[in-house]
Design an enzyme around this catalytic site. Structure first.
Site, mmCIF file in Angstrom:
data_model
loop_
_atom_site.group_PDB
_atom_site.id
_atom_site.type_symbol
_atom_site.label_atom_id
_atom_site.label_comp_id
_atom_site.label_asym_id
_atom_site.label_seq_id
_atom_site.Cartn_x
_atom_site.Cartn_y
_atom_site.Cartn_z
ATOM 1 N N GLY A 206 28.256 57.771 72.000
ATOM 2 C CA GLY A 206 27.095 58.576 72.476
ATOM 3 C C GLY A 206 26.562 59.952 73.342
ATOM 4 C CB SER A 207 24.976 62.662 75.212
ATOM 5 O OG SER A 207 25.401 62.189 76.406
ATOM 6 C CB ALA A 208 27.600 66.741 73.743
ATOM 7 N NE ARG A 209 23.812 63.645 79.709
ATOM 8 C CZ ARG A 209 24.013 63.036 80.053
ATOM 9 N NH1 ARG A 209 24.920 62.424 80.664
ATOM 10 N NH2 ARG A 209 23.520 62.351 79.254
ATOM 11 N N GLY A 211 30.121 62.382 76.734
ATOM 12 C CA GLY A 211 31.808 62.126 76.433
ATOM 13 C C GLY A 211 32.480 63.612 76.409
ATOM 14 C CD GLU A 229 33.472 57.914 67.032
ATOM 15 O OE1 GLU A 229 32.843 59.145 65.485
ATOM 16 O OE2 GLU A 229 34.603 57.946 66.631
HETATM 17 P P1 NAD Z 1 24.960 58.262 76.643
HETATM 18 O O1 NAD Z 1 25.833 59.443 76.599
HETATM 19 O O2 NAD Z 1 23.895 58.376 77.493
HETATM 20 O O3 NAD Z 1 25.351 57.417 76.919
HETATM 21 C C1 NAD Z 1 26.078 56.257 76.176
HETATM 22 C C2 NAD Z 1 26.718 54.968 76.950
HETATM 23 O O4 NAD Z 1 27.321 56.149 77.941
HETATM 24 C C3 NAD Z 1 26.062 54.598 77.685
HETATM 25 O O5 NAD Z 1 26.698 52.802 77.648
HETATM 26 C C4 NAD Z 1 26.264 55.055 79.276
HETATM 27 O O6 NAD Z 1 25.444 54.234 80.288
HETATM 28 C C5 NAD Z 1 27.552 55.748 79.306
HETATM 29 N N1 NAD Z 1 27.111 57.082 79.928
HETATM 30 C C6 NAD Z 1 26.587 57.852 80.154
HETATM 31 N N2 NAD Z 1 27.248 58.883 80.826
HETATM 32 C C7 NAD Z 1 28.657 58.326 81.001
HETATM 33 C C8 NAD Z 1 29.406 59.086 82.153
HETATM 34 N N3 NAD Z 1 29.124 59.903 82.601
HETATM 35 N N4 NAD Z 1 31.075 58.322 81.636
HETATM 36 C C9 NAD Z 1 30.633 57.132 81.186
HETATM 37 N N5 NAD Z 1 29.371 56.181 80.724
HETATM 38 C C10 NAD Z 1 28.330 57.031 80.755
HETATM 39 O O7 NAD Z 1 24.428 58.051 74.997
HETATM 40 P P2 NAD Z 1 22.985 57.599 74.117
HETATM 41 O O8 NAD Z 1 21.926 58.123 75.171
HETATM 42 O O9 NAD Z 1 22.642 56.012 75.344
HETATM 43 O O10 NAD Z 1 22.873 57.761 73.365
HETATM 44 C C11 NAD Z 1 22.276 58.663 72.398
HETATM 45 C C12 NAD Z 1 23.288 60.187 72.102
HETATM 46 O O11 NAD Z 1 24.770 58.809 71.294
HETATM 47 C C13 NAD Z 1 23.045 61.269 70.436
HETATM 48 O O12 NAD Z 1 23.597 61.680 71.583
HETATM 49 C C14 NAD Z 1 23.934 60.575 69.629
HETATM 50 O O13 NAD Z 1 23.764 61.660 68.832
HETATM 51 C C15 NAD Z 1 24.456 60.046 70.325
HETATM 52 N N6 NAD Z 1 25.455 59.178 69.015
HETATM 53 C C16 NAD Z 1 26.376 59.035 68.462
HETATM 54 C C17 NAD Z 1 26.485 58.622 67.599
HETATM 55 C C18 NAD Z 1 27.844 59.229 66.278
HETATM 56 O O14 NAD Z 1 28.923 57.838 65.830
HETATM 57 N N7 NAD Z 1 28.151 60.138 66.017
HETATM 58 C C19 NAD Z 1 25.663 57.787 67.028
HETATM 59 C C20 NAD Z 1 24.470 57.507 67.932
HETATM 60 C C21 NAD Z 1 24.904 57.652 69.363
#
Ligand code: NAD
Length: 475
Positions: A206-209, A211, A229
């Site tokens: 997911g997002s760096a924020r 993560g 990731e």
């Molecule tokens: P996101 O970080 O908003 O959410 C990802 C997951 O984490 C979701 O299931 C969400 O509900 C959960 N989540 C969000 N905030 C959380 C927190 N504070 N604590 C625990 N769980 C939390 O990401 P997104 O918007 O769904 O996806 C897009 C992002 O993912 C982009 O930044 C993209 O670059 C990244 N991404 C990375 C890879 C990689 O392999 N490096 C692959 C695909 C997407």
């Protein structure tokens, strides 16, 4: 009152699915109860179960791809390749496990036999993103199950229907229901799952924020595995490229595939000052032909909408802010219907923007940066806290060698797009893009831990140094 999560189709705004929010306690308890029996199964049994899963997914390919296309908005052809990736992940993970986590026996000191084997961690939480709602969580779940872990998977709140079906397909293939659980919910449930004492680790895409916030949350639990990731602000440099038509096609694919919603999409195009027109001419020809449309439309679109109106509005705001700071519009970011998140591919020249934010704009916005020489191009490529993917288009082997050596990223390509990484290789980034636990082929490494045993069939023990002469003990 029970809270309900509703999933809507980005292309139409219609609700397509709803379900009550899940209960973290219930899901973790189910996985904990199922873990010991699953871990005790021979590897061959788990391997067979996962092969059945691959066949089950294949049998449901058409309807699964249809759901992914509807729920994410990505074109049907792309959703179909996502389902293929889910199927292929099984063989790739079986090979990776046997290479990275195989049993080894060798001779140790003093005739001891040494055995190297791997054990599963226990219950692993998986948090998935919306952009590849089946393939990316599956890239954690399959290797985790193969290694003997149980899994609690929380799909993105934007793509819960896909997540729920993925888990149902594991069950349909005969993998016990407790072994892989689906937790429906959003960030709140993600946080609660991550904090639950009953999990032994967390595999996040997911997002760096999010993560970074999870990394902080895990600061006091170093005993738990955490694989992150995250995103990227990826550079693509076009330098001494002979065939500008081909270079332009690679740039367009790098920037606009999946409507710019891939972690590996190129965000920054680096070119030599004064040569940009040569590239822009063929690039704009392609960009102006890109079909943005409904996932099921005919002819097939290259790009669908972005995931929702909120994402579209955030992208529009980030684009407007760059323009306000002095960016030159080469192709505007247009939204044909303010009620739906369809965005056109946009190109900005941001060379004169003094304080460009190092942000991942997760959509179809490409920023051009003109530089005077290749050293400046290398410096610009690394002008980010992220480090996921990068590409050099053009030049010869020596130039690529310089690029490869200097650029800080986990994927560094030459004359190939920044995206579309080989699925049988590791995938991960440095900097803010990950925490050095690459996924894909190396996922095996974070799904099991090595145990080393020195073994002998007989007990033989003697201490030969540091003891006094034997004395007769009296009494
Ligand atoms: P996101 O970080 O908003 O959410 C990802 C997951 O984490 C979701 O299931 C969400 O509900 C959960 N989540 C969000 N905030 C959380 C927190 N504070 N604590 C625990 N769980 C939390 O990401 P997104 O918007 O769904 O996806 C897009 C992002 O993912 C982009 O930044 C993209 O670059 C990244 N991404 C990375 C890879 C990689 O392999 N490096 C692959 C695909 C997407």
């Amino acid at each position: 009152m029970t809270e309900i999560l509703v999933s809507t189709e980005p292309a139409t705004g219609a609700a397509i699915w709803e379900s009550p929010i899940g209960d973290v306690e219930t899901e973790v308890a189910a996985a904990r109860a199922a873990f010991p029996a699953w871990a005790a199964e021979p590897l061959a049994v788990r391997t067979e179960a996962l092969r059945r899963f691959a066949n089950t997914v294949r049998a449901h390919q058409a309807e699964f791809a249809d759901l992914i296309a509807r729920e994410t908005g990505k074109p049907l052809w792309e959703a179909t390749t996502e389902v293929e990736a889910v199927v292929n992940k099984v063989d790739i993970s079986i090979n990776a496990y046997s290479e990275r986590s195989a049993q080894h026996r060798f001779e140790g000191a003093m005739g001891a036999k040494v055995a190297l084997r791997h054990k599963p961690h226990g219950v692993l939480a998986v948090l998935g993103p919306y952009n590849f709602p089946a393939h990316l969580p599956n890239g954690h779940i399959v290797p985790a199950l193969l290694a003997g872990n149980a899994v609690v998977f929380k799909p993105s709140e934007k793509t819960p229907a896909t997540g729920q079906i993925l888990v149902k397909l594991f069950h349909e293939a005969g993998i016990p229901e407790g072994v892989v659980r689906c937790l429906i919910g959003g960030a709140e449930q993600g946080k609660a799952l991550a904090a639950h004492p009953g999990i032994d680790g967390l595999l996040f895409t997911g997002s760096a924020r999010a993560g970074v916030s999870l990394h902080k949350q895990f600061a006091e639990t170093p005993q738990k595995i955490l694989a992150l990731e995250m995103g990227g602000n990826n550079p693509i440099a076009v330098w001494d490229a002979g065939d500008m038509e081909a270079a332009a096609a690679i740039v367009a694919q790098s920037a606009f595939l999946s409507a710019g919603q891939r972690c590996s999409n190129a965000r920054r195009l680096i070119v030599k000052d004064g040569t940009e027109e040569k590239l822009l001419k063929p690039l704009l020809k392609i960009v102006d032909r890109i079909i943005v449309g409904d996932p099921h439309a005919k002819p097939a679109p290259f790009m669908g909408p972005v995931i929702d109106n909120q994402a579209a509005e955030q992208l529009q705001a980030a684009y407007a802010s760059l323009v306000a700071k002095g960016a030159t519009v080469i192709r505007a970011l247009e939204r044909r219907d303010p009620a739906l998140p369809f965005l056109s591919p946009a190109i900005l020249d941001v060379t004169d923007v003094a304080d460009r934010p190092d942000e991942e704009l997760f959509g179809p916005v490409l920023q051009i940066i003109r530089v005077p020489d290749f050293d400046a191009a290398l410096a610009e490529a690394n002008n980010t806290a992220y480090g996921l993917s990068a590409a050099l288009i053009g030049g010869g082997p020596e130039l690529f060698e310089r690029f490869w050596t200097f650029v800080h990223a986990g994927v560094i390509n030459w004359n190939k797009p920044t995206n579309g990484a080989p699925s049988n290789a590791p995938f991960g980034g440095v900097g803010l893009s990950g925490n050095h636990r690459p996924s894909a082929y190396y996922a095996a490494d974070y799904c099991a831990y090595p145990v080393v045993s020195s073994e002998a069939e007989q007990i033989r023990g003697a201490i030969t140094t540091g003891l006094r002469d034997p004395v007769t003990l009296e009494g």
